[in-house]
Each structure stands twice: as C-alpha cells, then as structure tokens.
Design a protein around this motif. Sequence first.
Motif, short mmCIF file in Angstrom:
data_model
loop_
_atom_site.label_atom_id
_atom_site.label_comp_id
_atom_site.label_asym_id
_atom_site.label_seq_id
_atom_site.Cartn_x
_atom_site.Cartn_y
_atom_site.Cartn_z
N PHE A 183 0.72 -1.27 -0.11
CA PHE A 183 -0.25 0.34 -0.21
C PHE A 183 0.55 1.50 -0.54
CE2 PHE A 183 -1.83 3.72 2.45
CZ PHE A 183 -2.66 3.81 1.52
N LEU A 184 1.46 1.24 0.62
CA LEU A 184 2.71 2.82 0.60
C LEU A 184 3.31 2.84 -0.41
CD1 LEU A 184 3.84 2.08 4.30
CD2 LEU A 184 2.17 4.00 3.52
N GLN A 185 3.89 1.74 -1.14
CA GLN A 185 4.93 1.11 -2.63
C GLN A 185 5.81 1.36 -1.91
OE1 GLN A 185 3.34 3.94 -5.39
NE2 GLN A 185 1.27 3.32 -5.20
N LYS A 186 6.42 0.91 -1.29
CA LYS A 186 7.79 0.67 -0.31
C LYS A 186 8.20 -0.10 0.55
CE LYS A 186 8.43 5.56 0.16
NZ LYS A 186 9.76 5.62 -0.55
N THR B 94 7.05 8.55 17.14
CA THR B 94 6.71 9.43 16.84
C THR B 94 6.90 10.06 15.31
OG1 THR B 94 7.54 11.13 18.03
CG2 THR B 94 5.47 10.73 19.01
N ASN B 95 8.28 9.60 15.14
CA ASN B 95 8.74 10.09 14.42
C ASN B 95 8.53 9.23 13.25
OD1 ASN B 95 10.72 12.55 14.47
ND2 ASN B 95 12.06 10.80 15.39
N GLU B 96 8.28 7.65 13.27
CA GLU B 96 8.10 6.81 12.46
C GLU B 96 6.43 7.33 11.77
OE1 GLU B 96 10.12 4.68 11.08
OE2 GLU B 96 11.47 5.71 12.79
N ILE B 97 5.54 7.72 12.34
CA ILE B 97 3.63 7.43 12.32
C ILE B 97 4.04 9.42 11.83
CG2 ILE B 97 1.72 8.30 13.14
CD1 ILE B 97 2.91 6.87 16.49
N ASP B 98 5.00 10.36 12.22
CA ASP B 98 5.11 11.42 10.70
C ASP B 98 5.29 10.92 9.37
OD1 ASP B 98 4.39 12.59 13.05
OD2 ASP B 98 6.37 13.05 13.72
N LYS B 99 6.18 10.04 9.64
CA LYS B 99 7.21 9.44 8.35
C LYS B 99 6.02 8.31 7.57
CE LYS B 99 10.71 7.76 8.24
NZ LYS B 99 11.98 6.88 8.26
N ILE B 100 4.74 7.80 7.84
CA ILE B 100 3.35 7.01 7.93
C ILE B 100 2.81 8.00 6.44
CG2 ILE B 100 1.87 5.70 7.70
CD1 ILE B 100 4.46 3.98 9.24
N LEU B 101 2.39 8.55 7.98
CA LEU B 101 0.85 9.30 7.55
C LEU B 101 1.84 10.98 6.48
CD1 LEU B 101 0.38 11.13 10.75
CD2 LEU B 101 -0.93 10.02 9.07
N LYS B 102 3.15 11.01 6.22
CA LYS B 102 3.50 12.06 5.03
C LYS B 102 3.34 10.89 3.54
CE LYS B 102 7.52 14.66 3.52
NZ LYS B 102 8.78 14.84 3.34
N ARG B 103 3.34 9.22 3.90
CA ARG B 103 4.11 8.92 2.78
C ARG B 103 2.31 8.68 2.34
NH1 ARG B 103 5.14 7.87 -2.00
NH2 ARG B 103 5.53 5.61 -3.10
N ILE B 104 1.71 7.61 3.34
CA ILE B 104 -0.11 8.08 2.74
C ILE B 104 -0.94 9.07 1.92
CG2 ILE B 104 -2.73 7.75 3.76
CD1 ILE B 104 -1.11 5.79 6.46
N ASN B 105 -0.18 9.91 2.67
CA ASN B 105 -0.97 11.80 2.10
C ASN B 105 -0.38 12.11 0.25
OD1 ASN B 105 -2.55 12.46 3.62
ND2 ASN B 105 -0.41 13.51 4.87
N GLU B 106 0.83 10.93 0.31
CA GLU B 106 1.26 10.98 -1.52
C GLU B 106 0.22 9.63 -2.20
OE1 GLU B 106 5.75 12.35 0.15
OE2 GLU B 106 5.62 10.32 -0.90
N VAL B 107 0.54 8.64 -1.50
CA VAL B 107 0.18 7.70 -2.47
C VAL B 107 -1.21 7.35 -2.22
CG1 VAL B 107 2.14 6.00 -2.12
CG2 VAL B 107 0.35 5.76 -0.52
N TRP B 108 -1.97 8.08 -1.37
CA TRP B 108 -3.88 7.74 -1.12
C TRP B 108 -4.82 8.95 -1.99
CZ3 TRP B 108 -5.88 6.48 4.40
CH2 TRP B 108 -7.22 5.67 3.25
#
Length: 218
Positions: free
Chosen positions: A144-147, A204-218
């Motif tokens: 889903f994250l394409q990572k 928190t750093n990892e959560i931020d990274k995931i949220l940013k990626r979700i905004n890019e792919v969703w």
Amino acid sequence: MESKKNLNNLAEIDSIYIKNLDIFRELGNICAGGAGNILSKLIKKKIYFDIPPAKYLSISQIIKGRLIENKNQICLYGTIEGFFQGKIFLMMPIDESGIIIESLNKLNRLEKKEDDKIENSNDIILQEFFRKLIIAYTEALGSFLQKTLIFEEYQFLMNLGSDFESYLVKSTKVNQKKAITVETIIKVENEEIIHCSFLLILSTNEIDKILKRINEVW
C-alpha cells in the motif's frame, strides 16, 4: 513557562495523531486483508474480519489493558525494517488457538505423504502460522505504501502471560511513551471467533513518516 510550552506542544502532537486514527484503522484493514487471505488459504475456509477503531494509547495503558483483557496469550513479535522501523506483535488467546491447530492438523493429515513420518508439535505449527500472518500483514502494508518492508528478528512465545509488560517495554525506545494500536478480530466460517491482535509500536517520527507517505499515495 518552558514546561507549560512543552506540555502544549505535546497536547498538539497528540491531537494530530488522534485526528488521524481513522487513517490507521483503514491501514489496519488493508493489512488484515492480506493476513486474512493467507489464513483462508491455510485452513481452507472462508474468513471474515472486523477492525475496531484504532487507538492512540500510552505504553502503560496498553500494558494494563492487555494484562486485564487477555492474561494468557500466544505471541509472535519482531521488527519491521525498511521504509520505517517499528515493532509488531501478533497475539492470540491460548484458549482460542485450538481452532487453528485442529484445522491445520486436519489439513496436514489430508496432504501428508505416506513416507512423511514427521509430526510437527503444536507450538511449531502455531509459530509457522503466526509467522506467515505477520509476513502477509507486513507485505500488504508495504504494498500500500509502495515501499519495501521486511519482518525479521522475531521471537515466539507459547504463553506470554504476565511477561507481556517486560517484552513490550524492552521492545520500545526509552523515550517512547505512546503507540498506535490496531486490533483485528477474525471469524472463521462456521467456527468460533478468533481474536488476532496486531499491535504496531511506532515512534512519533515513524508515525509522521507513514502519514506523509499515505498523503502521497492515497
């Protein structure tokens, strides 16, 4: 004054994560779909699952809730590496594991060759079963994250019991106070409900990274 400012910043950060819990619930739904497909193939039965709302909890709240709700748990936990780093736990109450063992043993007997005389113990069967579910969960998340995400460095425990607190604390960073949890409730066709709990521990750093990626792919 500085202390009050820090508290306000923490409250603001908490508010951001709480507002995004629906996103993590949907992410859990996608990942559970991957794990559910594997489970369905393994036991040759139709699978239904439910994803309760995701929660943003303190580590102490997670520990307290788990110890009260499910004292005796089978658990496989390990590390997710790649695009982000995190700890993942897959837990199931011991008294519900019989459904899985019975289904897998029945399938093994049907597929067993005449010259295959090696019988796997229940703990080996469950360990491999848990490992496949977490790998499927991780791969669905990575897709889903394409990572690229890899599940590795794991440990299997037939009875986590009261040791859950020490394992959870040991697996988290010293300065980590909170985590997002996503639970998966699986129902096997014509069988009892099986509670499979996927617990993803993220800084928190990892959560931020995931949220940013979700905004890019969703």
